[in-house]
Design a protein around this motif. Structure first.
Motif, short mmCIF file in Angstrom:
data_model
loop_
_atom_site.label_atom_id
_atom_site.label_comp_id
_atom_site.label_asym_id
_atom_site.label_seq_id
_atom_site.Cartn_x
_atom_site.Cartn_y
_atom_site.Cartn_z
N THR A 28 0.84 -1.19 0.00
CA THR A 28 0.00 0.00 0.00
C THR A 28 0.88 1.24 0.00
OG1 THR A 28 -1.76 -1.12 1.21
CG2 THR A 28 -1.75 1.28 1.25
N SER A 30 -0.44 4.21 0.09
CA SER A 30 -1.29 5.31 0.55
C SER A 30 -0.53 6.28 1.45
CB SER A 30 -2.50 4.76 1.30
OG SER A 30 -3.26 3.95 0.45
N TRP A 31 0.46 5.78 2.18
CA TRP A 31 1.20 6.62 3.12
C TRP A 31 2.48 7.19 2.52
CZ3 TRP A 31 -2.14 7.61 6.60
CH2 TRP A 31 -3.06 6.64 7.00
N TYR A 32 2.69 6.95 1.23
CA TYR A 32 3.87 7.43 0.56
C TYR A 32 3.56 8.71 -0.21
CZ TYR A 32 6.44 3.06 1.30
OH TYR A 32 7.11 1.99 1.85
N SER A 52 1.88 14.76 -1.61
CA SER A 52 2.03 14.06 -0.34
C SER A 52 0.97 12.98 -0.21
CB SER A 52 1.92 15.05 0.81
OG SER A 52 0.62 15.64 0.83
N TRP A 53 1.11 12.13 0.82
CA TRP A 53 0.17 11.03 0.98
C TRP A 53 -1.26 11.53 1.18
CZ3 TRP A 53 -2.98 10.34 5.16
CH2 TRP A 53 -2.67 11.10 6.31
N SER A 54 -1.39 12.68 1.84
CA SER A 54 -2.73 13.22 2.11
C SER A 54 -3.26 14.07 0.96
CB SER A 54 -2.68 14.07 3.37
OG SER A 54 -1.86 15.21 3.15
N ASN A 74 -6.11 7.20 -3.19
CA ASN A 74 -5.51 6.21 -2.30
C ASN A 74 -6.33 4.92 -2.24
OD1 ASN A 74 -3.31 7.82 -1.71
ND2 ASN A 74 -4.23 8.69 0.13
N ASN A 77 -5.08 3.11 -5.05
CA ASN A 77 -3.62 2.99 -5.07
C ASN A 77 -3.05 3.49 -6.40
OD1 ASN A 77 -1.86 2.34 -3.01
ND2 ASN A 77 -1.65 0.19 -3.56
N GLU A 100 8.91 7.29 0.88
CA GLU A 100 8.39 7.05 2.22
C GLU A 100 8.55 8.30 3.09
OE1 GLU A 100 8.60 3.49 5.56
OE2 GLU A 100 10.17 3.68 4.05
#
Length: 120
Positions: A28, A30-32, A52-54, A74, A77, A100
């Motif tokens: 995933t 999603s946080w990258y 950014s991830w958000s 997200n 993906n 990351e």
């Protein structure tokens, strides 16, 4: 291990548009932070855009500001690069990458690239 696969490249006339997609699998992302880079023949790879991830932090190279838009889904993906008002100097292989650490940090995962050719 994660994998990034770009798609959507092709041949387009100057002034036209393309939408690149980057599908992530294997992990995933999603946080990258996700970025797009490009490399033209005989030139070094250069930064194009990052998100950014958000989605709250976005940056563009000066050469594409106002013409390109980066976005992400997200849940799917997937990261996108909408390219409008394309110019012949946008011709390059476009790469998707994942970081990351954030949009200005080292990118750990890279796709194989998709060719974008803009004819004059």
């Amino acid at each position: 291990q994660g994998q990034l696969v770009e798609s959507g490249g092709g041949l387009v006339q100057a002034g036209g548009s393309l939408r690149l997609s980057c599908a992530a699998s294997g992990r995933t992302f999603s946080w990258y932070a996700m970025g797009w880079f490009r490399q033209a023949p005989g030139k070094e790879r250069e930064f194009v855009a990052a998100i950014s991830w958000s989605g709250n932090s976005i940056d563009y190279a000066d050469s594409v500001k106002g013409r390109f838009t980066i976005s992400r889904d997200n849940a799917e993906n997937t990261v996108y690069l909408q390219m409008n008002s394309l110019k012949p100097e946008d011709t390059a292989v476009y790469y998707c990458a994942a970081s990351e650490g954030g949009i200005y940090n080292k990118y750990d995962y890279w796709g194989q690239g998709t060719q974008v050719t803009v004819s004059s």
